[in-house]
Design a protein around this motif. Sequence first.
Motif, PDB file in Angstrom:
ATOM      1  N   ARG A  13       0.848  -1.204   0.000  1.00  0.00           N
ATOM      2  CA  ARG A  13       0.000   0.000   0.000  1.00  0.00           C
ATOM      3  C   ARG A  13       0.879   1.248   0.000  1.00  0.00           C
ATOM      4  O   ARG A  13       0.555   2.247  -0.663  1.00  0.00           O
ATOM      5  CB  ARG A  13      -0.953   0.002   1.196  1.00  0.00           C
ATOM      6  CG  ARG A  13      -1.790   1.243   1.321  1.00  0.00           C
ATOM      7  CD  ARG A  13      -2.717   1.438   0.134  1.00  0.00           C
ATOM      8  NE  ARG A  13      -3.443   2.704   0.260  1.00  0.00           N
ATOM      9  CZ  ARG A  13      -3.772   3.476  -0.754  1.00  0.00           C
ATOM     10  NH1 ARG A  13      -3.507   3.106  -2.004  1.00  0.00           N
ATOM     11  NH2 ARG A  13      -4.394   4.615  -0.566  1.00  0.00           N
ATOM     12  N   GLU A  16       1.842   1.894  -3.455  1.00  0.00           N
ATOM     13  CA  GLU A  16       0.717   2.502  -4.182  1.00  0.00           C
ATOM     14  C   GLU A  16       0.625   3.997  -3.886  1.00  0.00           C
ATOM     15  O   GLU A  16       0.409   4.811  -4.784  1.00  0.00           O
ATOM     16  CB  GLU A  16      -0.598   1.825  -3.804  1.00  0.00           C
ATOM     17  CG  GLU A  16      -0.742   0.410  -4.298  1.00  0.00           C
ATOM     18  CD  GLU A  16      -1.974  -0.284  -3.718  1.00  0.00           C
ATOM     19  OE1 GLU A  16      -2.732   0.329  -2.927  1.00  0.00           O
ATOM     20  OE2 GLU A  16      -2.165  -1.473  -4.055  1.00  0.00           O
ATOM     21  N   LEU A  17       0.785   4.365  -2.628  1.00  0.00           N
ATOM     22  CA  LEU A  17       0.749   5.782  -2.248  1.00  0.00           C
ATOM     23  C   LEU A  17       1.914   6.541  -2.868  1.00  0.00           C
ATOM     24  O   LEU A  17       1.745   7.686  -3.302  1.00  0.00           O
ATOM     25  CB  LEU A  17       0.768   5.926  -0.717  1.00  0.00           C
ATOM     26  CG  LEU A  17      -0.497   5.479  -0.007  1.00  0.00           C
ATOM     27  CD1 LEU A  17      -0.240   5.329   1.496  1.00  0.00           C
ATOM     28  CD2 LEU A  17      -1.637   6.461  -0.252  1.00  0.00           C
ATOM     29  N   ALA A  19       3.286   5.826  -5.694  1.00  0.00           N
ATOM     30  CA  ALA A  19       2.918   5.989  -7.109  1.00  0.00           C
ATOM     31  C   ALA A  19       1.908   7.127  -7.273  1.00  0.00           C
ATOM     32  O   ALA A  19       1.994   7.903  -8.235  1.00  0.00           O
ATOM     33  CB  ALA A  19       2.352   4.684  -7.655  1.00  0.00           C
ATOM     34  N   GLU A  20       0.975   7.254  -6.328  1.00  0.00           N
ATOM     35  CA  GLU A  20       0.024   8.376  -6.365  1.00  0.00           C
ATOM     36  C   GLU A  20       0.759   9.702  -6.248  1.00  0.00           C
ATOM     37  O   GLU A  20       0.420  10.669  -6.944  1.00  0.00           O
ATOM     38  CB  GLU A  20      -1.000   8.253  -5.232  1.00  0.00           C
ATOM     39  CG  GLU A  20      -2.010   7.152  -5.415  1.00  0.00           C
ATOM     40  CD  GLU A  20      -2.939   7.017  -4.219  1.00  0.00           C
ATOM     41  OE1 GLU A  20      -3.099   7.996  -3.444  1.00  0.00           O
ATOM     42  OE2 GLU A  20      -3.513   5.928  -4.045  1.00  0.00           O
ATOM     43  N   ALA A  21       1.748   9.753  -5.376  1.00  0.00           N
ATOM     44  CA  ALA A  21       2.538  10.980  -5.218  1.00  0.00           C
ATOM     45  C   ALA A  21       3.236  11.322  -6.533  1.00  0.00           C
ATOM     46  O   ALA A  21       3.199  12.476  -6.981  1.00  0.00           O
ATOM     47  CB  ALA A  21       3.566  10.811  -4.096  1.00  0.00           C
ATOM     48  N   GLU A  23       2.388  10.442  -9.572  1.00  0.00           N
ATOM     49  CA  GLU A  23       1.378  10.862 -10.549  1.00  0.00           C
ATOM     50  C   GLU A  23       0.951  12.313 -10.343  1.00  0.00           C
ATOM     51  O   GLU A  23       0.589  13.003 -11.291  1.00  0.00           O
ATOM     52  CB  GLU A  23       0.155   9.948 -10.472  1.00  0.00           C
ATOM     53  CG  GLU A  23       0.394   8.562 -11.014  1.00  0.00           C
ATOM     54  CD  GLU A  23      -0.741   7.602 -10.690  1.00  0.00           C
ATOM     55  OE1 GLU A  23      -1.858   8.059 -10.350  1.00  0.00           O
ATOM     56  OE2 GLU A  23      -0.500   6.383 -10.773  1.00  0.00           O
ATOM     57  N   ASP A  24       1.025  12.770  -9.086  1.00  0.00           N
ATOM     58  CA  ASP A  24       0.632  14.143  -8.768  1.00  0.00           C
ATOM     59  C   ASP A  24       1.816  15.121  -8.826  1.00  0.00           C
ATOM     60  O   ASP A  24       1.683  16.281  -8.460  1.00  0.00           O
ATOM     61  CB  ASP A  24      -0.035  14.182  -7.394  1.00  0.00           C
ATOM     62  CG  ASP A  24      -0.781  15.478  -7.143  1.00  0.00           C
ATOM     63  OD1 ASP A  24      -1.445  15.995  -8.075  1.00  0.00           O
ATOM     64  OD2 ASP A  24      -0.693  15.999  -6.006  1.00  0.00           O
ATOM     65  N   PRO A  28       8.168  10.230  -4.955  1.00  0.00           N
ATOM     66  CA  PRO A  28       7.384   9.034  -4.658  1.00  0.00           C
ATOM     67  C   PRO A  28       7.673   8.396  -3.300  1.00  0.00           C
ATOM     68  O   PRO A  28       8.503   7.496  -3.174  1.00  0.00           O
ATOM     69  CB  PRO A  28       7.762   8.090  -5.806  1.00  0.00           C
ATOM     70  CG  PRO A  28       9.142   8.510  -6.188  1.00  0.00           C
ATOM     71  CD  PRO A  28       9.200   9.993  -5.952  1.00  0.00           C
ATOM     72  N   GLY A  30       5.331   7.033   0.215  1.00  0.00           N
ATOM     73  CA  GLY A  30       4.031   6.801   0.823  1.00  0.00           C
ATOM     74  C   GLY A  30       4.196   6.051   2.134  1.00  0.00           C
ATOM     75  O   GLY A  30       5.113   5.233   2.279  1.00  0.00           O
ATOM     76  N   ARG A  45       0.948  10.515   1.553  1.00  0.00           N
ATOM     77  CA  ARG A  45       2.014  10.442   0.566  1.00  0.00           C
ATOM     78  C   ARG A  45       2.765  11.759   0.598  1.00  0.00           C
ATOM     79  O   ARG A  45       2.320  12.711   1.234  1.00  0.00           O
ATOM     80  CB  ARG A  45       1.437  10.187  -0.819  1.00  0.00           C
ATOM     81  CG  ARG A  45       0.469  11.291  -1.254  1.00  0.00           C
ATOM     82  CD  ARG A  45       0.061  11.103  -2.688  1.00  0.00           C
ATOM     83  NE  ARG A  45      -0.808  12.144  -3.167  1.00  0.00           N
ATOM     84  CZ  ARG A  45      -0.445  13.382  -3.506  1.00  0.00           C
ATOM     85  NH1 ARG A  45       0.815  13.758  -3.371  1.00  0.00           N
ATOM     86  NH2 ARG A  45      -1.311  14.243  -3.959  1.00  0.00           N
ATOM     87  N   ARG A  47       3.957  15.380  -0.209  1.00  0.00           N
ATOM     88  CA  ARG A  47       3.215  16.547  -0.689  1.00  0.00           C
ATOM     89  C   ARG A  47       4.119  17.784  -0.698  1.00  0.00           C
ATOM     90  O   ARG A  47       3.739  18.848  -0.239  1.00  0.00           O
ATOM     91  CB  ARG A  47       1.994  16.794   0.178  1.00  0.00           C
ATOM     92  CG  ARG A  47       1.010  15.632   0.155  1.00  0.00           C
ATOM     93  CD  ARG A  47      -0.191  15.865   1.034  1.00  0.00           C
ATOM     94  NE  ARG A  47      -1.015  14.678   1.108  1.00  0.00           N
ATOM     95  CZ  ARG A  47      -1.914  14.322   0.194  1.00  0.00           C
ATOM     96  NH1 ARG A  47      -2.118  15.063  -0.860  1.00  0.00           N
ATOM     97  NH2 ARG A  47      -2.630  13.223   0.345  1.00  0.00           N
TER      98      ARG A  47
END
Length: 160
Positions: A13, A16-17, A19-21, A23-24, A28, A30, A45, A47
């Motif tokens: 998980r 995954e977080l 990867a979300e970071a 993408e934003d 990376p 999380g 994640r 920021r």
Amino acid sequence: MTITVEDLTHLRRCVELAAEALEDGDEPFGSLLVSADGRVLFEDRNRIKAGDATRHPEFEISRWSAAHLPPDERAAATVYTSGEHCPMCAASHGWVGLGRIVYAVSSDQLVSWLAEWGVPRAPVAALPITDVVPGAVVDGPVAELADSIKALHRAYASRG
């Protein structure tokens, strides 16, 4: 301590977080906080893209736990994270009295990858968590997740 199936689930998980970071547009990373009974209490994640380099997920976990958990629950909780805590995050972890830390890749691994790709060194030294919080219970790195995390960091580094 041995990495368990539950540990791997939580670390996945974190990936995954991370990867979300990415993408934003953030670095990376999380992390999540899990109670002694296995409930995910908080996740976040990186920021930092807006310019506040303290917006690491591990630091946010420390802040959240200090505001929402009594000391005994903090001490019994586990922090899972895609990368070993930086000194700032390790210190916050120690100051609020969080429990075990499980990370997927070490600071040494990340520093080595970044050097390989020609990325300038960070302004803060990469230190093992236990150099900052000598009594911390720490497990990691986890070899089976290294390639996934390395790919995320390579993608971020290639953005220049």
